[in-house]
Write an enzyme that holds these catalytic residues in place. Structure first.
Site, PDB file in Angstrom:
ATOM      1  N   ASP A  77       2.709   5.577  -6.606  1.00 36.98           N
ATOM      2  CA  ASP A  77       3.941   5.489  -5.809  1.00 36.98           C
ATOM      3  C   ASP A  77       5.208   5.383  -6.657  1.00 36.98           C
ATOM      4  O   ASP A  77       6.304   5.410  -6.115  1.00 36.98           O
ATOM      5  CB  ASP A  77       3.868   4.275  -4.872  1.00 36.98           C
ATOM      6  N   HIS A 125       0.881  -1.181   0.000  1.00 39.43           N
ATOM      7  CA  HIS A 125       0.000   0.000   0.000  1.00 39.43           C
ATOM      8  C   HIS A 125       0.914   1.226   0.000  1.00 39.43           C
ATOM      9  O   HIS A 125       1.772   1.369  -0.873  1.00 39.43           O
ATOM     10  CB  HIS A 125      -0.924  -0.105   1.218  1.00 39.43           C
ATOM     11  N   HIS A 162      -2.146  -2.153  -9.818  1.00 34.66           N
ATOM     12  CA  HIS A 162      -3.154  -1.585  -8.926  1.00 34.66           C
ATOM     13  C   HIS A 162      -4.381  -2.477  -8.947  1.00 34.66           C
ATOM     14  O   HIS A 162      -4.717  -3.035  -9.988  1.00 34.66           O
ATOM     15  CB  HIS A 162      -3.543  -0.167  -9.371  1.00 34.66           C
TER      16      HIS A 162
HETATM   17  N1  CMC Z   1       5.136  -6.629 -10.305  1.00 36.50           N
HETATM   18  C1  CMC Z   1       5.071  -7.833 -10.909  1.00 36.50           C
HETATM   19  N2  CMC Z   1       3.940  -8.550 -11.036  1.00 36.50           N
HETATM   20  C2  CMC Z   1       2.831  -8.020 -10.532  1.00 36.50           C
HETATM   21  C3  CMC Z   1       2.814  -6.769  -9.899  1.00 36.50           C
HETATM   22  C4  CMC Z   1       4.015  -6.071  -9.801  1.00 36.50           C
HETATM   23  N3  CMC Z   1       4.066  -4.878  -9.226  1.00 36.50           N
HETATM   24  N4  CMC Z   1       1.552  -6.486  -9.487  1.00 36.50           N
HETATM   25  C5  CMC Z   1       0.803  -7.537  -9.861  1.00 36.50           C
HETATM   26  N5  CMC Z   1       1.564  -8.469 -10.488  1.00 36.50           N
HETATM   27  C6  CMC Z   1       1.119  -9.712 -11.109  1.00 36.50           C
HETATM   28  C7  CMC Z   1       0.846 -10.768 -10.054  1.00 36.50           C
HETATM   29  O1  CMC Z   1       1.980 -11.553  -9.803  1.00 36.50           O
HETATM   30  C8  CMC Z   1      -0.271 -11.544 -10.704  1.00 36.50           C
HETATM   31  O2  CMC Z   1       0.301 -12.357 -11.695  1.00 36.50           O
HETATM   32  P1  CMC Z   1      -0.283 -13.860 -11.947  1.00 36.50           P
HETATM   33  O3  CMC Z   1      -1.675 -13.622 -12.458  1.00 36.50           O
HETATM   34  O4  CMC Z   1       0.638 -14.473 -12.914  1.00 36.50           O
HETATM   35  O5  CMC Z   1      -0.282 -14.535 -10.606  1.00 36.50           O
HETATM   36  C9  CMC Z   1      -1.077 -10.480 -11.433  1.00 36.50           C
HETATM   37  O6  CMC Z   1      -0.134  -9.431 -11.715  1.00 36.50           O
HETATM   38  C10 CMC Z   1      -2.225  -9.904 -10.612  1.00 36.50           C
HETATM   39  O7  CMC Z   1      -1.697  -9.466  -9.357  1.00 36.50           O
HETATM   40  P2  CMC Z   1      -2.473  -9.492  -8.010  1.00 36.50           P
HETATM   41  O8  CMC Z   1      -1.504  -9.610  -6.880  1.00 36.50           O
HETATM   42  O9  CMC Z   1      -3.583 -10.513  -8.066  1.00 36.50           O
HETATM   43  O10 CMC Z   1      -3.127  -8.049  -8.023  1.00 36.50           O
HETATM   44  P3  CMC Z   1      -3.766  -7.304  -6.799  1.00 36.50           P
HETATM   45  O11 CMC Z   1      -4.864  -6.488  -7.343  1.00 36.50           O
HETATM   46  O12 CMC Z   1      -4.097  -8.253  -5.700  1.00 36.50           O
HETATM   47  O13 CMC Z   1      -2.582  -6.394  -6.267  1.00 36.50           O
HETATM   48  C11 CMC Z   1      -1.138  -4.591  -5.893  1.00 36.50           C
HETATM   49  C12 CMC Z   1      -2.502  -5.022  -6.445  1.00 36.50           C
HETATM   50  C13 CMC Z   1      -1.054  -3.058  -5.937  1.00 36.50           C
HETATM   51  C14 CMC Z   1      -1.022  -5.031  -4.433  1.00 36.50           C
HETATM   52  C15 CMC Z   1      -0.018  -5.228  -6.762  1.00 36.50           C
HETATM   53  O14 CMC Z   1      -0.110  -4.783  -8.096  1.00 36.50           O
HETATM   54  C16 CMC Z   1       1.362  -4.959  -6.190  1.00 36.50           C
HETATM   55  O15 CMC Z   1       1.827  -5.693  -5.322  1.00 36.50           O
HETATM   56  N6  CMC Z   1       2.068  -3.874  -6.687  1.00 36.50           N
HETATM   57  C17 CMC Z   1       3.357  -3.511  -6.136  1.00 36.50           C
HETATM   58  C18 CMC Z   1       3.170  -2.721  -4.846  1.00 36.50           C
HETATM   59  C19 CMC Z   1       2.662  -1.317  -5.127  1.00 36.50           C
HETATM   60  O16 CMC Z   1       3.168  -0.612  -5.975  1.00 36.50           O
HETATM   61  N7  CMC Z   1       1.645  -0.901  -4.329  1.00 36.50           N
HETATM   62  C20 CMC Z   1       1.081   0.445  -4.418  1.00 36.50           C
HETATM   63  C21 CMC Z   1      -0.320   0.392  -4.906  1.00 36.50           C
HETATM   64  S1  CMC Z   1      -0.971   1.999  -5.388  1.00 36.50           S
HETATM   65  C22 CMC Z   1      -0.916   3.041  -4.038  1.00 36.50           C
HETATM   66  C23 CMC Z   1      -1.342   2.471  -2.756  1.00 36.50           C
HETATM   67  O17 CMC Z   1      -2.319   1.735  -2.635  1.00 36.50           O
HETATM   68  O18 CMC Z   1      -0.702   2.799  -1.756  1.00 36.50           O
END
Ligand code: CMC
Length: 427
Positions: free
Chosen positions: A361, A266, A305
């Site tokens: 971010d 987050h 996201h």
């Molecule tokens: N790098 C590499 N792969 C990713 C990333 C990433 N940053 N984000 C998602 N994926 C992949 C993930 O591995 C999955 O792949 P597969 O379908 O093969 O298993 C697919 O994309 C879907 O990911 P998810 O984890 O199911 O997506 P989510 O909606 O649960 O997670 C998230 C959203 C923001 C937690 C995630 O994208 C992430 O961890 N990003 C990096 C951390 C980040 O930048 N967070 C800030 C978010 S925006 C501001 C805030 O909220 O504070």
């Protein structure tokens, strides 16, 4: 066409017609669907709330596919371009843009509550010199509830207004004290002759009674706070609502939001992005890093996201802010690595097929660093920005007649009943 859905329970052959309102069915309507008379009825299973609306809200609208973000109907681009942070906060909290008189009164109220009880400085000094500022912030904001026991009067609109003012006024003061604490510098007390942002910047950077304000950097910080001010039912806001639903005081509820924001998935992502850029070290190492992400060895922080499946509109605006800031401070050398990461990721099948784009971010940390804030402080700045959103959402939750204490259900998958084994008989 009627706004209903008919489902057939193939276990029993029975048919049910459920109303559809605003594109949703009520999960509680499923409870009437029973296979046997004494079961609890059908539940919706939705870990991490991927497809569950937890409230009705009039605060923030997001269309993740189109990259749209609006506060109370106003496009984020227009708010960030024109409004001040306190004006944005007023909009989120009150639902309408303030008139000049209303804004002046709101600014005055906040200005005259910026001081904190001196006992707060005493317990802040008890933290280790290297304590993470987010850990300190969540503790200190939670502790504010002990200074203001009247905050328990959550059903009194006047009391809610007073706590709202206190939060908006005192959290920046505490945040600035944490910054000074980490550096072993004496605390700088609020100055009522400065604006909201100017006062905060002064409390962080003043040395020997002097600080030369840079209006470009101050406006850039203000825009960043505006861009972070609300983002509907994200993890920290849901935490504030969920904890607040127990009818605890708003300081405790907001401190839960700060705890949620701390996490690297987050708000902690802005800090994680900088650590990632440090680890990559050089543009030449970017392709290898991308390959390691694709191989599942960590994530590309600042990308992806839950809601945006196109370019995060805040990230677009932040890139413009970055240009203004770097013109003043000189280029952050890590920017080249970030730009190359973005370029490769936006062309790479792995990221394209998963619709992963830079989020808010990805570039914000580079800007905060150029402004002189250390990496572990970035999420504190995010918290300052998100504060009005948390308070507005808390207030909306309290006034919503449909809300009750948040209490999800579960599917129990543990052991069936079994006799307790005394310690002496356990192998
Ligand atoms: N790098 C590499 N792969 C990713 C990333 C990433 N940053 N984000 C998602 N994926 C992949 C993930 O591995 C999955 O792949 P597969 O379908 O093969 O298993 C697919 O994309 C879907 O990911 P998810 O984890 O199911 O997506 P989510 O909606 O649960 O997670 C998230 C959203 C923001 C937690 C995630 O994208 C992430 O961890 N990003 C990096 C951390 C980040 O930048 N967070 C800030 C978010 S925006 C501001 C805030 O909220 O504070």
């Amino acid at each position: 066409m009627t706004d209903t859905i008919t489902v057939v329970d193939n276990r029993t052959g029975r048919e049910y017609t459920l109303p559809i309102v605003d594109g949703t069915i009520r999960a509680s309507d499923l409870a009437q669907i029973r296979a046997e008379g004494d079961d609890h009825g059908l539940m919706a299973y939705d870990p991490a709330y991927l497809n569950t609306a937890s409230c009705r809200s009039t605060i923030t609208f997001i269309d993740g596919d189109k990259g749209i973000l609006r506060y109370r109907g106003y496009p984020i681009e227009q708010v960030a371009e024109t409004a001040s942070f306190l004006e944005t906060a007023y909009l989120l909290l009150e639902g309408e843009l303030p008139t000049a008189t209303q804004l002046a009164a709101w600014e005055d109220d906040v200005k005259y509550h910026t001081y904190v009880h001196t006992n707060i400085t005493k317990f802040l000094s008890g933290f280790r010199y290297d304590a993470h500022p987010m850990g300190m912030l969540l503790g200190a904001v939670g502790a504010l509830s002990t200074f203001y026991p009247d905050a328990k009067d959550i059903h009194d609109p006047h009391s809610r207004y007073v706590q709202r003012v206190r939060l908006m006024a005192k959290v920046p003061t505490i945040a600035a004290f944490l910054f000074r604490h980490s550096r072993g510098l004496p605390y700088v007390f609020p100055r009522n002759d400065l604006g909201y942002i100017g006062n905060f910047v002064n409390m962080t950077f003043e040395i020997g009674g002097k600080h030369e304000p840079n209006p470009v950097l101050q406006r850039a910080l203000e825009i960043l706070l505006i861009l972070h001010a609300d983002h509907e039912q994200n993890c920290s806001t849901s935490a504030v609502r969920s904890v607040g639903s127990s009818q605890v005081d708003p300081f405790s509820a907001v401190s839960a939001g700060i705890a949620a924001l701390y996490g690297p998935l987050h708000g902690g992502a802005n800090e994680a992005v900088l650590r990632m850029l440090d680890e990559i070290g050089d543009v030449a190492n970017v392709p290898a890093f991308i390959e390691s992400v694709k191989a599942g060895k960590g994530r590309l922080m600042g990308f992806g996201h839950r809601v945006y499946k196109s370019y995060d509109p805040r990230a677009k605006l932040i890139k413009r802010v970055a240009d203004d800031v770097f013109e003043q401070t000189g280029l952050n050398p890590k920017l080249k690595i970030a730009v190359e990461l973005e370029r490769i990721a936006l062309e790479d099948e792995y990221f394209v097929s998963r619709r992963l784009y830079p989020n808010v971010d990805f570039y914000s940390g580079l800007i905060y660093q150029a402004m002189g804030y250390p990496t572990d402080y970035f999420t504190v700045l995010f918290a300052l920005g998100r504060l009005p959103g948390w308070i507005a959402q808390w207030e909306e939750m309290l006034r919503d007649k449909e809300q009750k204490i948040a209490r999800p259900r579960q599917i129990y998958v543990g052991a069936a009943e079994r006799p307790f084994v005394p310690l002496a008989e356990r192998g």
